[in-house]
Structures are given as structure tokens and as C-alpha cells.
Scaffold this motif. Structure first.
Motif, PDB file in Angstrom:
ATOM      1  N   VAL A  43       0.828  -1.207   0.000  1.00 53.45           N
ATOM      2  CA  VAL A  43       0.000   0.000   0.000  1.00 53.45           C
ATOM      3  C   VAL A  43       0.860   1.253   0.000  1.00 53.45           C
ATOM      4  N   GLY A  44       1.883   1.242   0.856  1.00 52.43           N
ATOM      5  CA  GLY A  44       2.745   2.406   0.926  1.00 52.43           C
ATOM      6  C   GLY A  44       3.437   2.703  -0.383  1.00 52.43           C
ATOM      7  N   ARG A  45       4.033   1.665  -1.002  1.00 52.75           N
ATOM      8  CA  ARG A  45       4.750   1.891  -2.245  1.00 52.75           C
ATOM      9  C   ARG A  45       3.800   2.208  -3.396  1.00 52.75           C
ATOM     10  N   ALA A  46       2.648   1.541  -3.437  1.00 53.14           N
ATOM     11  CA  ALA A  46       1.702   1.793  -4.528  1.00 53.14           C
ATOM     12  C   ALA A  46       1.191   3.226  -4.493  1.00 53.14           C
ATOM     13  N   SER A  47       0.935   3.759  -3.296  1.00 53.47           N
ATOM     14  CA  SER A  47       0.445   5.141  -3.202  1.00 53.47           C
ATOM     15  C   SER A  47       1.513   6.119  -3.667  1.00 53.47           C
ATOM     16  N   GLU A  48       2.784   5.862  -3.309  1.00 53.87           N
ATOM     17  CA  GLU A  48       3.857   6.749  -3.746  1.00 53.87           C
ATOM     18  C   GLU A  48       4.022   6.693  -5.261  1.00 53.87           C
ATOM     19  N   TYR A  49       3.990   5.489  -5.824  1.00 55.37           N
ATOM     20  CA  TYR A  49       4.138   5.363  -7.273  1.00 55.37           C
ATOM     21  C   TYR A  49       2.943   5.944  -8.017  1.00 55.37           C
ATOM     22  N   PHE A  50       1.760   5.848  -7.433  1.00 54.29           N
ATOM     23  CA  PHE A  50       0.600   6.454  -8.078  1.00 54.29           C
ATOM     24  C   PHE A  50       0.793   7.963  -8.194  1.00 54.29           C
ATOM     25  N   LEU A 182       6.411  -4.265  -6.274  1.00 59.89           N
ATOM     26  CA  LEU A 182       5.096  -4.455  -6.902  1.00 59.89           C
ATOM     27  C   LEU A 182       4.276  -3.171  -6.917  1.00 59.89           C
ATOM     28  N   GLY A 183       4.623  -2.217  -6.048  1.00 62.52           N
ATOM     29  CA  GLY A 183       3.892  -0.961  -6.033  1.00 62.52           C
ATOM     30  C   GLY A 183       4.020  -0.181  -7.323  1.00 62.52           C
ATOM     31  N   ALA A 184       5.124  -0.362  -8.059  1.00 64.89           N
ATOM     32  CA  ALA A 184       5.347   0.399  -9.289  1.00 64.89           C
ATOM     33  C   ALA A 184       4.329   0.058 -10.375  1.00 64.89           C
ATOM     34  N   PRO A 185       4.193  -1.220 -10.781  1.00 65.92           N
ATOM     35  CA  PRO A 185       3.181  -1.508 -11.808  1.00 65.92           C
ATOM     36  C   PRO A 185       1.756  -1.252 -11.343  1.00 65.92           C
ATOM     37  N   LEU A 186       1.477  -1.490 -10.062  1.00 65.86           N
ATOM     38  CA  LEU A 186       0.131  -1.222  -9.565  1.00 65.86           C
ATOM     39  C   LEU A 186      -0.185   0.274  -9.655  1.00 65.86           C
ATOM     40  N   GLY A 187       0.745   1.100  -9.217  1.00 68.97           N
ATOM     41  CA  GLY A 187       0.544   2.540  -9.292  1.00 68.97           C
ATOM     42  C   GLY A 187       0.398   3.028 -10.715  1.00 68.97           C
ATOM     43  N   PHE A 188       1.183   2.447 -11.640  1.00 63.64           N
ATOM     44  CA  PHE A 188       1.096   2.870 -13.038  1.00 63.64           C
ATOM     45  C   PHE A 188      -0.246   2.487 -13.655  1.00 63.64           C
ATOM     46  N   VAL A 189      -0.709   1.276 -13.396  1.00 66.07           N
ATOM     47  CA  VAL A 189      -1.975   0.825 -13.985  1.00 66.07           C
ATOM     48  C   VAL A 189      -3.126   1.742 -13.562  1.00 66.07           C
ATOM     49  N   VAL A 190      -3.170   2.091 -12.279  1.00 65.09           N
ATOM     50  CA  VAL A 190      -4.261   2.942 -11.800  1.00 65.09           C
ATOM     51  C   VAL A 190      -4.152   4.348 -12.392  1.00 65.09           C
ATOM     52  N   ALA A 191      -2.943   4.913 -12.406  1.00 65.84           N
ATOM     53  CA  ALA A 191      -2.755   6.261 -12.939  1.00 65.84           C
ATOM     54  C   ALA A 191      -3.044   6.309 -14.434  1.00 65.84           C
ATOM     55  N   ALA A 192      -2.485   5.367 -15.191  1.00 69.28           N
ATOM     56  CA  ALA A 192      -2.713   5.339 -16.632  1.00 69.28           C
ATOM     57  C   ALA A 192      -4.180   5.073 -16.949  1.00 69.28           C
ATOM     58  N   GLY A 193      -4.820   4.204 -16.157  1.00 63.55           N
ATOM     59  CA  GLY A 193      -6.236   3.922 -16.378  1.00 63.55           C
ATOM     60  C   GLY A 193      -7.110   5.147 -16.186  1.00 63.55           C
ATOM     61  N   LEU A 301      -1.997   4.225 -23.922  1.00 63.54           N
ATOM     62  CA  LEU A 301      -1.950   4.024 -22.473  1.00 63.54           C
ATOM     63  C   LEU A 301      -2.445   2.620 -22.113  1.00 63.54           C
ATOM     64  N   GLY A 302      -3.438   2.135 -22.858  1.00 60.38           N
ATOM     65  CA  GLY A 302      -3.922   0.771 -22.633  1.00 60.38           C
ATOM     66  C   GLY A 302      -2.838  -0.267 -22.869  1.00 60.38           C
ATOM     67  N   VAL A 303      -2.051  -0.075 -23.939  1.00 61.29           N
ATOM     68  CA  VAL A 303      -0.932  -0.982 -24.202  1.00 61.29           C
ATOM     69  C   VAL A 303       0.077  -0.918 -23.058  1.00 61.29           C
ATOM     70  N   GLN A 304       0.350   0.288 -22.581  1.00 58.90           N
ATOM     71  CA  GLN A 304       1.287   0.418 -21.458  1.00 58.90           C
ATOM     72  C   GLN A 304       0.748  -0.246 -20.194  1.00 58.90           C
ATOM     73  N   MET A 305      -0.551  -0.200 -20.003  1.00 58.09           N
ATOM     74  CA  MET A 305      -1.135  -0.874 -18.841  1.00 58.09           C
ATOM     75  C   MET A 305      -0.940  -2.383 -18.940  1.00 58.09           C
ATOM     76  N   GLY A 307       1.510  -3.708 -20.483  1.00 58.75           N
ATOM     77  CA  GLY A 307       2.930  -3.852 -20.198  1.00 58.75           C
ATOM     78  C   GLY A 307       3.211  -3.858 -18.709  1.00 58.75           C
ATOM     79  N   ALA A 308       2.520  -2.998 -17.967  1.00 56.94           N
ATOM     80  CA  ALA A 308       2.701  -2.947 -16.516  1.00 56.94           C
ATOM     81  C   ALA A 308       2.274  -4.254 -15.862  1.00 56.94           C
ATOM     82  N   CYS A 309       1.229  -4.884 -16.406  1.00 57.50           N
ATOM     83  CA  CYS A 309       0.824  -6.197 -15.879  1.00 57.50           C
ATOM     84  C   CYS A 309       1.926  -7.233 -16.107  1.00 57.50           C
ATOM     85  N   LEU A 310       2.552  -7.183 -17.282  1.00 58.03           N
ATOM     86  CA  LEU A 310       3.682  -8.076 -17.540  1.00 58.03           C
ATOM     87  C   LEU A 310       4.837  -7.770 -16.593  1.00 58.03           C
ATOM     88  N   ALA A 311       5.039  -6.490 -16.300  1.00 61.30           N
ATOM     89  CA  ALA A 311       6.092  -6.109 -15.358  1.00 61.30           C
ATOM     90  C   ALA A 311       5.821  -6.691 -13.980  1.00 61.30           C
TER      91      ALA A 311
END
Length: 447
Positions: A43-50, A182-193, A301-305, A307-311
Motif C-alpha cells: 500500500v505504501g509503495r503503490a500510493s507513492e508510485y501512483f 510491486l507498487g510500481a506496476p500497480l501505481g502505473f496501472v491505476v494512474a494510466a487507467g 496508455l492501454g498498451v502500457q497498462m 505492459g505494466a501487468c507483464l512487469a
């Protein structure tokens, strides 16, 4: 995918120290379960990455238009990337400042101030008047908020990754190391979405007038949730006892640098390939597509999302691979693969929709495998007394050297001289990692 990963990871955090410490030193029953530790980290890392990715995406899609409207689109984006780098420059200063605050006022006070500052500076951007309303002052305010974000991120270090690394069994350290990543791809998916949804459902004028502000409001709300989730953990007596038991307390930065400066430098350079790739598959390609392609930005952005899932999958796999072959071997092998990948980057980015998609999906996959072990690959070099402060400053320096100026340099050079310079940048990062790991191995052999 994320939610199913966390419980399985959390289940492996259990150890006798946790199981037998239901009574804290102060006599209060404050047992910390493995699930709470895992949740606190993610949670901590995902919020920072978001927060990080909301600003990063806005630096491409919004800020060149609303804060630099008098400039050409390329120049406006480059100016936006200059301000983007301010947070990474400020981050080490934030670490030094908040380490001093923690030594004087305690861990809870430090974390509360840091996360409130992070949330306030992020939300403040949502209310910023544009250049059309405030002129150059709007750019100054944006810069100040960005610096505040960097200072706050430096202060948000809670020591959990180091605690997990020290509590990990000898043969499971790679698995534990990937948890916070794991916070990095989670934060990116939410932000990009969020941005993809807004772009797909708003007219361009409405998006640039008010729509872009909503992700910053959401970032503030997520920060509030993250603050309480982390404070619930770090304010317990047991958590303090575990950190003190492992000597995970802040030390003088001057003293630590004098004693452990070599380890800080080697640790930062060892992660260089991962951090260079980080922005070359997230921020840079988005800017390139925006400037030089007719592709739908929301679709890209959808393609990048994806990609983030693969990450995310790559990050989890990296833990298994590292435990089998060694963290440093894994990091070195991935650096070599990133060097190979760099040779194909120009032709893929210039290869139309399919080439760009391959660049994104393959790049994110390599990023996950490498980034999963980039944090603290050589922090075992630090003596216990210096590990808490050393790990924080090593991460700060890695971000500064490897990632802070990556979008600016990659876009500036490729726009003026060709996409081949993306290869040069990635290759330099890979060579930096391989060199640092070689030096570290030589020093260990000498010791």
C-alpha cells in the motif's frame, strides 16, 4: 493479479520473531501479523508510485499545453521534463531532513509530516491556475510543488523493505526483495487507467481545462488511506522493537557517508540499468507518441497498462529466479539483456504500431524482471548500524542518476538527432550496472 500475490507473499513473511512477539516492550498486546506487514509495504509503495505516475503522465499530456502554451510542443514538453526532474534532485535532501526529524521527534511524526506534505503538494497541483491565468508565476508554483513532492518522498522511507530483507531466510531474500517493487506496476496501472478514461470520455478542451485535475484529487485521497495504513503499523511498540532489534534506526548522514560512501555509490550504480529503462518504457514513449504519431493516446496508455501487468509478473518471477541463481547474478544477467534490447529500441519505436507495441511489452517485461531485484541488491554491504539510512540514500541516488533526466535526455536527443540515442542511453545504464557489480564482486573477494 496483485491481490492474489500479496497474501501468498505475506504468508512467507512469518518467522519465529513475529510469531512470538505478541507482547511489546511496553506491555501492550500489539502483535503485527505477516499480512499487515505485506499490506503496509504494498500500500505504501503503490500510493507513492501512483503520485509519481500521475505527475509523470501529466508532464506529457497536460503541462506542455497549460503551463507552456507559448512554446512549441517539443520545447514545452522538454521544459515540463526539466521540472519533472526537480523531485529527484530534492529527494536526497528530503531524506537527510526527515532522518533528522525522526531522530528528534520519532518515526510516527516523521512519516505523518512526509505523507501529509506529499498529499498536500500533489493536491495543490490540482488547484493550480494555468499560465493563461497567472503567467510565469504558475510555472514557479508548479516547480515548488514538484520540489515538495521530492522532499516528501525522501521522508516517506519507513524501513520496511530493510526489515523484511533482514528477516528473510537466506534462500528467500530475492522473493522478499521484490515485494515493495510491486507498487510500481500497480501505481502505473491505476494512474494510466484514470488518464485513459478521461481522455476517452472528455473533449480535448474539457480535459485540458478541468479533466486532468481529477487524478490529482484521487492521489490525495489515496495518500490519506496510505497514511493511516502505514501509521497503524509503524506506531506500534512491536514495530519499533523489531527495528531497534535489527539496528534499523537513522544515523548521521555525514557519518554514514564517510564510513559507507563507497557502498552507497556502488548500490546506486548497480541499479542503473533498471532505473534507466524505467522511464524509457513509461514516460519517454508516451511523449514520443504524443509528438510524432497519430495513434490514440488512450489506446497507447492501454498498451502500457498491459505492459505494466507483464512487469508485475516479471517482478514476482524475479524473486524466484534470484533465489535460485543469486540476486546479483540475476541483476547482471538482466543488465546484459537490457543492453541487447537497447540495440533494437530505435527500429521498434520507429516501426509503426506493432513495433511500438513490441517495444512497450518487451521493455516492461525486462523492467519487471530487473526492477524486482534492483532495490538493495548490494545493501548487504552496509553494516547493520548504517543500513536504514544507507538503503534510503542508495535509492535516492539511483533515481537521481538513472531516472531523473531520462525523459529529458532521451526525448531531446532523439528529437534532434534520431532514436539511436535511446539505445545509447539504455546501453550506458546497462554498462553502469555491470561495472558496479564487477567492482562489488572484486571488493568482496579482496575482503
Amino acid at each position: 493479479m496483485m491481490s492474489s500475490t500479496v497474501p501468498s507473499v505475506a504468508a512467507q513473511v512469518a518467522s519465529p520473531a513475529y510469531a512470538n512477539s505478541s507482547t511489546a516492550p511496553g506491555g501492550h498486546s500489539t502483535h503485527i501479523t505477516p499480512g499487515e506487514i505485506a499490506t503496509g509495504v504494498v500500500v505504501g509503495r503503490a500510493s507513492e508510485y501512483f503520485d509519481f505516475f500521475v505527475y509523470a503522465i501529466a508532464s506529457v499530456l497536460v503541462f506542455p499545453f497549460v503551463f507552456f502554451p507559448t512554446e512549441e510542443r517539443l520545447d514545452g514538453t522538454l521544459y515540463s521534463f526539466v521540472i519533472f526532474a526537480f523531485a529527484f534532485i530534492a529527494r536526497p535532501f528530503g531524506t537527510v531532513l526527515f532522518m533528522a526529524i525522526q531522530r528528534r521527534f520519532g518515526r510516527e511524526t516523521k512519516l505523518t509530516i512526509a505523507l501529509v506534505l506529499l498529499g498536500a503538494s500533489t493536491a495543490g497541483m490540482a488547484f493550480l491556475p494555468t499560465y493563461a491565468h497567472l503567467g510565469f508565476t504558475s510555472i514557479v508554483l508548479l516547480s515548488l510543488f514538484r520540489v515538495a513532492q521530492g522532499v516528501a518522498l525522501g521522508g516517506s522511507w519507513d524501513g520496511l523493505p530493510s526489515l523484511l530483507a533482514l528477516k528473510a531466510p537466506e534462500d528467500r531474500r530475492g522473493w522478499y526483495a521484490m515485494l515493495g517493487q510491486l507498487g510500481a506496476p500497480l501505481g502505473f496501472v491505476v494512474a494510466a487507467g484514470l488518464f485513459a478514461f478521461l481522455l476517452g470520455n472528455l473533449a480535448s478542451d474539457d480535459f485540458l481545462e478541468w479533466g486532468w485535475r481529477y487524478p490529482f484529487y484521487v492521489a490525495f485521497a489515496i495518500n490519506v488511506v496510505a497514511l493511516f495504513a502505514r501509521l497503524r503499523l509503524v506506531s506500534t511498540d512491536e514495530y519499533s522493537h523489531l527495528l531497534e532489534e535489527r539496528e534499523l534506526e537513522p544515523t548521521s548522514v555525514v557519518e554514514m557517508t564517510r564510513s559507507q560512501g563507497r557502498n552507497v555509490l556502488i548500490g546506486a550504480l548497480a541499479a542503473l540499468a533498471s532505473y534507466a529503462l524505467f522511464h524509457l518504457v513509461t514516460v519517454f514513449p508516451l511523449s514520443w507518441i504524443t509528438l510524432y504519431s497519430e495513434r490514440s493516446i488512450s489506446d497507447f496508455l492501454g498498451v502500457q497498462m498491459w505492459g505494466a501487468c507483464l512487469a508485475a509478473v516479471g517482478i514476482v518471477v524475479s524473486g524466484l529466479v534470484a533465489d535460485r541463481f543469486g540476486r546479483r547474478t540475476t541483476l547482471g544477467t538482466l543488465a546484459a539483456l537490457i543492453a541487447v534490447f537497447s540495440g533494437f529500441a530505435p527500429s521498434l519505436m520507429d516501426g509503426g504500431v506493432w513495433g511500438q507495441n513490441v517495444f512497450i511489452l518487451l521493455g516492461f517485461s525486462l523492467l519487471g524482471l530487473s526492477y524486482g531485484q534492483a532495490s538493495g541488491a548490494v545493501t548487504a554491504n552496509f553494516s547493520a548500524r548504517y543500513r536504514y539510512t544507507g538503503a534510503a540514500l542508495t535509492a535516492d541516488l539511483a533515481w537521481l542518476v538513472g531516472a531523473a533526466f531520462a525523459p529529458l535526455v532521451a526525448l531531446g536527443l532523439s528529437a534532434h538527432f534520431g532514436l539511436a540515442y535511446v539505445s545509447v542511453y539504455l546501453l550506458s545504464g546497462a554498462l553502469g550496472t555491470l561495472a558496479a557489480l564487477s567492482v562489488n564482486r572484486a571488493l568482496e573477494g579482496r575482503g
